[in-house]
Design a protein around this motif. Structure first.
Motif, short mmCIF file in Angstrom:
data_model
loop_
_atom_site.label_atom_id
_atom_site.label_comp_id
_atom_site.label_asym_id
_atom_site.label_seq_id
_atom_site.Cartn_x
_atom_site.Cartn_y
_atom_site.Cartn_z
N THR A 118 -6.33 3.39 10.36
CA THR A 118 -7.41 4.29 11.09
C THR A 118 -8.66 3.66 11.25
O THR A 118 -9.30 2.73 10.33
N GLY B 92 0.86 -1.26 0.10
CA GLY B 92 0.02 -0.31 0.25
C GLY B 92 0.79 1.60 -0.30
O GLY B 92 2.07 1.42 -0.06
N ARG B 93 -0.50 2.33 -0.14
CA ARG B 93 0.75 4.09 -0.26
C ARG B 93 1.91 3.57 1.31
O ARG B 93 2.99 3.80 0.55
N MET B 94 1.19 3.51 2.22
CA MET B 94 2.13 4.05 4.10
C MET B 94 2.64 2.87 3.62
O MET B 94 3.62 3.15 4.47
N PHE C 77 4.99 11.22 7.96
CA PHE C 77 4.30 9.96 9.15
C PHE C 77 5.99 8.80 9.39
O PHE C 77 5.71 8.87 10.72
N LYS D 252 -9.15 7.04 0.65
CA LYS D 252 -9.37 6.41 1.76
C LYS D 252 -10.98 5.64 1.98
O LYS D 252 -11.45 6.70 1.85
N ALA E 70 -1.95 4.64 16.68
CA ALA E 70 -2.21 6.10 16.72
C ALA E 70 -1.91 6.82 14.99
O ALA E 70 -2.17 5.79 14.30
N PRO E 71 -3.68 6.93 15.51
CA PRO E 71 -4.73 7.64 13.89
C PRO E 71 -3.34 8.80 12.99
O PRO E 71 -4.12 9.17 11.89
N ASN E 72 -2.72 9.46 13.53
CA ASN E 72 -1.78 9.96 13.52
C ASN E 72 -0.14 9.53 13.62
O ASN E 72 -0.10 11.14 15.03
N PHE E 73 0.76 9.96 12.66
CA PHE E 73 2.09 9.36 13.80
C PHE E 73 2.62 10.77 12.93
O PHE E 73 3.96 11.15 12.97
N ASP F 92 1.20 -8.98 2.22
CA ASP F 92 -0.10 -7.90 1.04
C ASP F 92 -0.54 -9.05 0.56
O ASP F 92 0.02 -9.23 -0.47
N PHE G 256 -0.27 -0.59 7.96
CA PHE G 256 -1.22 0.42 7.70
C PHE G 256 -1.88 -1.02 7.01
O PHE G 256 -1.33 -0.45 5.72
N THR G 257 -3.10 -0.76 6.84
CA THR G 257 -4.11 -1.91 5.88
C THR G 257 -4.63 -1.38 6.23
O THR G 257 -5.10 0.16 5.50
N ARG G 258 -6.38 -1.60 6.54
CA ARG G 258 -7.00 -1.41 6.37
C ARG G 258 -8.37 -1.41 7.25
O ARG G 258 -8.20 -2.49 8.02
N ALA H 212 -2.67 -8.58 -2.14
CA ALA H 212 -2.51 -8.02 -3.10
C ALA H 212 -1.43 -8.46 -4.25
O ALA H 212 -1.49 -8.76 -5.55
N GLY I 61 -1.25 2.47 12.21
CA GLY I 61 -1.15 2.86 11.66
C GLY I 61 -2.66 3.38 11.17
O GLY I 61 -3.23 4.79 10.82
P1 NAP Z 1 -4.06 1.29 1.14
O1 NAP Z 1 -2.77 1.88 -0.35
O2 NAP Z 1 -4.87 0.63 0.43
O3 NAP Z 1 -2.62 0.26 1.11
C1 NAP Z 1 -3.65 -0.82 2.42
C2 NAP Z 1 -2.84 -2.09 1.32
O4 NAP Z 1 -3.19 -3.24 2.86
C3 NAP Z 1 -3.53 -2.80 0.34
O5 NAP Z 1 -2.45 -2.96 -0.02
C4 NAP Z 1 -4.39 -3.55 0.41
O6 NAP Z 1 -4.29 -4.44 -0.31
C5 NAP Z 1 -3.87 -4.53 2.08
N1 NAP Z 1 -4.21 -5.15 2.91
C6 NAP Z 1 -5.32 -5.47 2.71
N2 NAP Z 1 -5.78 -6.76 3.62
C7 NAP Z 1 -4.36 -6.65 4.30
C8 NAP Z 1 -3.58 -7.88 5.44
N3 NAP Z 1 -5.20 -8.89 5.63
N4 NAP Z 1 -3.16 -7.98 5.49
C9 NAP Z 1 -2.27 -7.01 5.27
N5 NAP Z 1 -2.34 -6.46 4.17
C10 NAP Z 1 -3.60 -6.04 4.18
O7 NAP Z 1 -3.70 1.86 2.29
P2 NAP Z 1 -2.84 3.69 3.06
O8 NAP Z 1 -3.45 4.74 1.75
O9 NAP Z 1 -1.17 3.49 2.77
O10 NAP Z 1 -3.41 3.09 4.38
C11 NAP Z 1 -3.61 1.98 5.38
C12 NAP Z 1 -4.13 2.77 6.15
O11 NAP Z 1 -3.55 3.38 7.27
C13 NAP Z 1 -5.71 3.58 6.63
O12 NAP Z 1 -6.92 3.01 7.03
C14 NAP Z 1 -5.21 4.89 6.13
O13 NAP Z 1 -6.41 5.48 6.99
C15 NAP Z 1 -4.22 4.69 7.37
N6 NAP Z 1 -3.29 6.16 7.56
C16 NAP Z 1 -2.73 6.19 8.97
C17 NAP Z 1 -1.62 7.01 8.65
C18 NAP Z 1 -1.67 7.55 10.20
O14 NAP Z 1 -0.68 8.38 10.54
N7 NAP Z 1 -1.54 6.74 11.36
C19 NAP Z 1 -1.37 8.07 8.01
C20 NAP Z 1 -1.60 7.73 6.73
C21 NAP Z 1 -2.51 6.12 6.45
P3 NAP Z 1 -5.56 -4.07 -1.23
O15 NAP Z 1 -5.37 -3.57 -1.69
O16 NAP Z 1 -5.43 -5.36 -1.93
O17 NAP Z 1 -6.87 -4.45 0.17
#
Ligand code: NAP
Length: 267
Positions: free
Chosen positions: A100, A13-15, A239, A158, A124-127, A36, A75-77, A38, A98
């Motif tokens: 949320t 994923g992006r994070m 982050f 999101k 942490a909802p925001n790092f 992951d 950082f998944t979902r 995917a 991370g």
């Molecule tokens: P993203 O690009 O969708 O990345 C999530 C990745 O996790 C995807 O590649 C997804 O695959 C994968 N995934 C799905 N199910 C999984 C599993 N069971 N085990 C492992 N990986 C799995 O999302 P993102 O932008 O990186 O954000 C991820 C999360 O971090 C979100 O909840 C976002 O709100 C949060 N976030 C938090 C902070 C913070 O500071 N706390 C900052 C930014 C983002 P698929 O696409 O195939 O489902």
């Protein structure tokens, strides 16, 4: 000192990719695996140049058995993160999370699992350092000003709304104030939902659009004045100092710690 062995869940994923890069650059950490579904059967090196030739696991259970990490970063979902945390804590692997969208019940369950397995976790909802300062300043102002609104904007992919940061900000402001903010009721709506959500009298608005990473503005109103506290994110690297801090500190903690502030205040 031994390097901290880090496994990243959501590594495609992006994070996840940003965390992978930050861990690889940190002198005191070793990237030992990633999960992951995917990207199963790909290698970490295919996801990022310079990463090790380790196959991406399909599940956390698989990755834990194959890599034996000290810390799992997730950082998944929403919807999958709880299963990942349960699996890691069961194996006594400390968690830095991370993802949320946690409910109160889910946070309580994680706290219970941390105690049961004697293994700590940070959620942490925001790092980002700036976002944590924004929440702290908003909390201070909340006690002194009567109206509040939170406007958050995130990228179009999101899944949850409001953002974890917006909800945490609203909760902390309400708690610091000790009572609800003033909230003027609208009598006639020309458009449904136009006043946004509401928590403790503060209105919360979520914007989702491309071109945005993560921004939040907290507005506070008093007679004849407005205070605006704004945090703008220009890249996901904001982050990483917080994520690396949590990876370094998590195993010294007792149980579940929610939010980065407790760690920041000790540095
Ligand atoms: P993203 O690009 O969708 O990345 C999530 C990745 O996790 C995807 O590649 C997804 O695959 C994968 N995934 C799905 N199910 C999984 C599993 N069971 N085990 C492992 N990986 C799995 O999302 P993102 O932008 O990186 O954000 C991820 C999360 O971090 C979100 O909840 C976002 O709100 C949060 N976030 C938090 C902070 C913070 O500071 N706390 C900052 C930014 C983002 P698929 O696409 O195939 O489902």
């Amino acid at each position: 000192m031994a390097e901290i062995r880090v496994m990243v869940s959501g590594v495609g994923g992006r994070m996840g990719r940003t965390v992978m890069g930050a861990v690889m650059e940190a002198g005191d950490m070793e990237l030992v695996g990633g999960v992951d579904p995917a990207y199963r059967r790909a290698t970490l090196s295919e996801l990022m140049t310079g990463a090790p030739e380790i196959e991406v696991a399909e599940t956390v259970v698989e990755a834990l058995a194959a890599t034996g990490p000290d810390v799992m970063v997730d950082f998944t979902r929403p919807g999958v993160v709880m299963g990942n945390i349960r699996a890691a804590l069961q194996e006594r692997v400390a968690c830095v999370v991370g993802t949320t969208g946690f409910s109160e019940e889910e946070l309580n369950e994680v706290a219970g699992l941390c105690d049961e397995h004697g293994t700590p976790a940070v959620i942490a909802p925001n790092f980002s350092i700036g976002a944590n300062l924004m929440m702290k300043f908003a909390e201070e102002a909340a006690a002194l000003m009567d109206y509040a609104a939170i406007i958050e904007a995130h990228h179009e992919n999101k899944l949850d709304a409001p953002s974890g940061t917006a909800l945490t900000t609203a909760e902390r402001m309400r708690e610091a104030r000790g009572e609800d903010f003033e909230h003027q009721q609208t009598e006639h709506f020309g458009l449904e939902g136009v006043r946004g959500g509401e928590h403790g009298g503060a209105s919360v608005h979520s914007i989702r659009m491309s071109g945005v990473v993560a921004n939040q503005t907290v507005l506070l109103g008093g007679p004849g004045e407005t205070l605006k506290i704004e945090h703008i994110t220009t890249g996901r690297e904001c982050f990483m100092p917080g994520v690396l801090l949590a990876i370094r500190e998590v195993r010294r903690l007792d149980g579940l710690v929610v939010g980065l502030e407790a760690l920041l205040m000790n540095t």
